[in-house]
Design a protein around this motif. Structure first.
Motif, short mmCIF file in Angstrom:
data_model
loop_
_atom_site.label_atom_id
_atom_site.label_comp_id
_atom_site.label_asym_id
_atom_site.label_seq_id
_atom_site.Cartn_x
_atom_site.Cartn_y
_atom_site.Cartn_z
N MET A 1 31.87 36.52 26.30
CA MET A 1 32.41 37.69 26.99
C MET A 1 33.59 38.23 26.20
O MET A 1 34.46 37.47 25.76
N GLU A 2 33.61 39.54 25.99
CA GLU A 2 34.75 40.20 25.36
C GLU A 2 35.57 40.89 26.43
O GLU A 2 35.06 41.65 27.26
N GLY A 3 36.87 40.60 26.45
CA GLY A 3 37.76 41.21 27.42
C GLY A 3 38.03 42.67 27.11
O GLY A 3 37.58 43.22 26.10
N LYS A 4 38.80 43.28 27.98
CA LYS A 4 39.16 44.68 27.82
C LYS A 4 40.53 44.79 27.17
O LYS A 4 41.38 43.91 27.33
N ASN A 5 40.73 45.86 26.45
CA ASN A 5 42.02 46.07 25.81
C ASN A 5 43.12 46.15 26.88
O ASN A 5 43.01 46.93 27.83
N GLY A 6 44.14 45.33 26.75
CA GLY A 6 45.23 45.30 27.71
C GLY A 6 45.02 44.35 28.87
O GLY A 6 45.94 44.13 29.65
N GLU A 7 43.83 43.77 28.99
CA GLU A 7 43.57 42.80 30.06
C GLU A 7 44.26 41.48 29.70
O GLU A 7 44.16 40.99 28.58
N THR A 8 44.96 40.88 30.65
CA THR A 8 45.69 39.65 30.34
C THR A 8 44.72 38.51 30.04
O THR A 8 43.59 38.48 30.56
N PRO A 9 45.15 37.54 29.22
CA PRO A 9 44.29 36.38 28.96
C PRO A 9 43.88 35.66 30.24
O PRO A 9 42.78 35.13 30.33
N PHE A 10 44.76 35.65 31.24
CA PHE A 10 44.44 34.97 32.49
C PHE A 10 43.28 35.68 33.21
O PHE A 10 42.36 35.02 33.70
N LYS A 11 43.32 36.99 33.27
CA LYS A 11 42.23 37.72 33.92
C LYS A 11 40.92 37.55 33.15
O LYS A 11 39.84 37.44 33.75
N VAL A 12 41.01 37.53 31.82
CA VAL A 12 39.80 37.28 31.02
C VAL A 12 39.25 35.90 31.34
O VAL A 12 38.04 35.72 31.53
N ALA A 13 40.13 34.90 31.41
CA ALA A 13 39.70 33.54 31.71
C ALA A 13 39.03 33.45 33.07
O ALA A 13 38.00 32.77 33.24
N GLN A 14 39.59 34.14 34.07
CA GLN A 14 38.98 34.14 35.40
C GLN A 14 37.57 34.73 35.36
O GLN A 14 36.63 34.18 35.94
N ARG A 15 37.44 35.87 34.70
CA ARG A 15 36.12 36.53 34.65
C ARG A 15 35.12 35.69 33.88
O ARG A 15 33.94 35.62 34.24
N PHE A 16 35.58 35.04 32.81
CA PHE A 16 34.66 34.24 32.02
C PHE A 16 34.21 32.99 32.77
O PHE A 16 33.03 32.61 32.72
N CYS A 17 35.10 32.34 33.51
CA CYS A 17 34.70 31.19 34.31
C CYS A 17 33.66 31.60 35.34
O CYS A 17 32.68 30.88 35.59
N ALA A 18 33.83 32.78 35.95
CA ALA A 18 32.84 33.28 36.91
C ALA A 18 31.49 33.53 36.24
O ALA A 18 30.44 33.31 36.84
N LEU A 19 31.51 33.97 34.98
CA LEU A 19 30.27 34.21 34.24
C LEU A 19 29.54 32.90 33.95
O LEU A 19 28.31 32.85 33.97
N MET A 20 30.30 31.82 33.71
CA MET A 20 29.67 30.55 33.36
C MET A 20 29.00 29.86 34.55
O MET A 20 28.09 29.06 34.37
N CYS A 21 29.46 30.14 35.77
CA CYS A 21 28.94 29.44 36.95
C CYS A 21 28.28 30.44 37.89
O CYS A 21 28.96 31.27 38.50
N ASP A 22 26.96 30.33 38.02
CA ASP A 22 26.22 31.30 38.83
C ASP A 22 26.36 31.05 40.33
O ASP A 22 26.35 32.00 41.13
#
Length: 542
Positions: free
Chosen positions: A164-185
């Motif tokens: 997953m590629e985050g959005k410009n300006g999105e904090t690393p924490f928000k990216v981490a949250q979204r990516f964890c949600a992507l890994m677990c269905d």
């Protein structure tokens, strides 16, 4: 070129396989199939991710290495990895460390954009990542215990790679949250906030039926009168072979201090708490005639370790889990399964998860599959009771258990241990909260040996984080001021809250600046301790 330029969902550059006779490189084909004799690795890209499958006939396979090659700049690049099971105070954002083993997934941040790379939860292999200037390697451990898995006619769907590629300006924490949600269905989550008591961090295994009722009354008195009731967890010490905090195993029956576990659960409910119970499923202490030798994988000084690759062992475990639920326990905390299966704590594993020189009875299933089957059996037997997995493999527990103990033990004896283990775990595994399970960074242990000035900050962070809050305290030693603080914390923790966000986690392993329920909070974790502190507080890690 930063790591975000690497496309891991395409055919990799190289794949190698280790059998019990050594490493061999596989020959690639444009279709994404890699071959050597009767071994075939298939890489299939789809909208879900890149699925890696293994077929090997009668050849035992231990390991697969998948390599993507490209040039990676390290200027300003921050990288965060995960742990195999619990965290041990050592999670952190770092630069490129080629030998760093990153289990399950890793995140990158280049100062502008964050990205995530990992495998879906519930994999059939133990998977870890390594990153260097020339590319990325994914290693898949497909052993069955200490031996290569023998698949015969079966194809193993070892893992599915997702990015997953985050959005410009999105904090690393928000990216981490979204990516964890992507890994677990399909995460399994509690239906309401979890809070209450656990007697371990003041009793350390020395308890009785009467003491638990006293603890229950104390915890009930701290809870708000409205809303759902708190839990009171009976930790180690209730079982037939208990030994004052020795964490012994079954048989899972009461002892002279706990003569009737069903009656105790009923009395706890009458007092106003929801009963919880600890167990160590794979250890049988002493000689138990109900355990055939064929069920035992190996023996230790503490007893016999069962082999969960055998269906009859899973039936035995399911039976006593269901019996505990039948007694009336609404939360079950099971412990030590990773250590009992593999002989290592998570921080010792690195690139080799197994230290037990004994195979599983079923050599046709990988260790990861055996762990997953064990977890699913416990979850099914638990019925509507909540499950806490402690010393459980995080990526395999996701989707099975409502709560995961995400870090090593905090302490009722040493503030330094609580600071080191608890706060690091709270911060760096917070993105998993609500995405994999409910994230339990462990208890606040209230004793005379831990500074209340420091402990009350840990209480504030736990209560405001939106994660489970468990308090371990001797009711006779809690002051009225402390009790009032606990009442306030229980009121907060009993309500649904957004996950706490560490603001300074890029630059420290012990974040002091947090957003809790929309407010910025700053903590002082390292203030000087009062005179007369125990020497253990200063040197517990040596």
């Amino acid at each position: 070129m930063y790591v975000l330029a690497i496309d891991l969902l395409t055919i990799p550059n190289r794949i190698s396989v280790e059998t019990e006779s050594g490493w061999r490189a596989l020959s690639s084909h444009p279709s994404g199939t890699w071959n050597l004799d009767d071994i075939r690795v298939r890489t299939l890209s789809s909208s879900v991710g890149l699925t890696i499958g293994l077929a090997s006939g009668a050849t035992p396979v231990t390991t697969i290495k998948v390599r993507w090659e490209t040039s990676i700049s390290c200027d300003g690049l921050h990288i965060l990895g995960d742990h195999w099971e619990r965290a041990y105070g050592d999670l952190e954002w770092r630069g490129i460390v080629p030998e760093r083993v990153m289990p399950w997934y890793f995140l990158t941040f280049d100062g502008h954009i964050g990205c995530g790379y990992g495998v879906k939860t519930g994999a059939s292999a133990f998977c870890y990542w390594e990153l260097d200037r020339e590319g990325i390697t994914l290693t898949l451990d497909v052993r069955s215990g200490n031996r290569g898995v023998v698949l015969e006619d079966r194809e193993l769907l070892a893992a599915t790679v997702v990015t997953m590629e985050g959005k410009n300006g999105e904090t690393p924490f928000k990216v981490a949250q979204r990516f964890c949600a992507l890994m677990c269905d399909n995460p399994v989550l509690p239906t309401e906030p979890i809070y209450g008591g656990n007697n371990w961090y003041y009793a350390y295994g020395n308890s009785t039926h009467e003491k638990i009722l006293r603890d229950s009354g104390f915890i009930a008195s701290l809870a708000p009168p409205e809303g759902h009731r708190p839990f009171m967890i009976i930790d180690d010490g209730w079982q037939a072979m208990s030994g004052g905090g020795a964490c012994n195993g079954g048989p899972w029956e009461g002892n002279s201090g706990f003569p009737d576990m069903g009656r105790l659960a009923g009395e706890m409910k009458e007092i106003g708490v929801r009963p919880g119970l600890w167990c160590r499923p794979l250890l049988v202490s002493g000689d138990s005639p109900e355990i055939p030798d064929s069920w035992i994988r190996y023996r230790t000084a503490g007893g016999a370790i069962l082999d969960p690759s055998l269906p009859e062992v899973l039936d035995y475990i399911s039976d006593f889990i269901a019996r505990m639920v039948g007694w009336g326990y609404e939360l079950l905390k099971h412990d030590f399964t990773t250590f009992d299966l593999f002989g290592l704590w998570g921080f010792e594993m690195k690139g080799n998860v197994n230290a037990i020189d004994v195979p599983f009875g079923d050599g046709s299933r990988t260790s990861a599959e055996i762990v997953g089957n064990l977890y699913r059996a416990i979850a099914a037997a638990s019925g509507r009771s909540v499950i806490i997995g402690c010393n459980t493999v995080s990526h395999l527990a996701a989707g099975c258990f409502e709560i995961q103990r995400t870090g090593d033990d905090t302490s009722g004896k040493s503030w330094e241990r609580t600071r080191y283990m608890g706060i690091n775990t709270m911060a760096f595994r917070m993105p998993q909260h609500g995405a994999f399970y409910s994230h339990d960074a462990d208890c606040i242990g209230i004793t005379d040996r831990v500074s209340w000035k420091q402990n009350r900050q840990w209480l504030e962070l736990l209560a405001g984080s939106g994660t489970p809050l468990f308090v371990s305290a001797d009711p006779d030693r809690v002051t009225e001021d402390q009790a009032e603080e606990l009442r306030r914390a229980f009121r907060i923790a009993s309500q649904p809250l957004p996950p706490g966000e560490p603001l300074d986690w890029l630059t420290t392993t012990c974040p002091a600046e947090w957003i809790l329920n929309g407010e910025v909070k700053k903590f002082k974790w390292n203030e000087p301790m009062p005179d007369g502190r125990n020497e253990e507080d200063n040197h517990w890690w040596k």
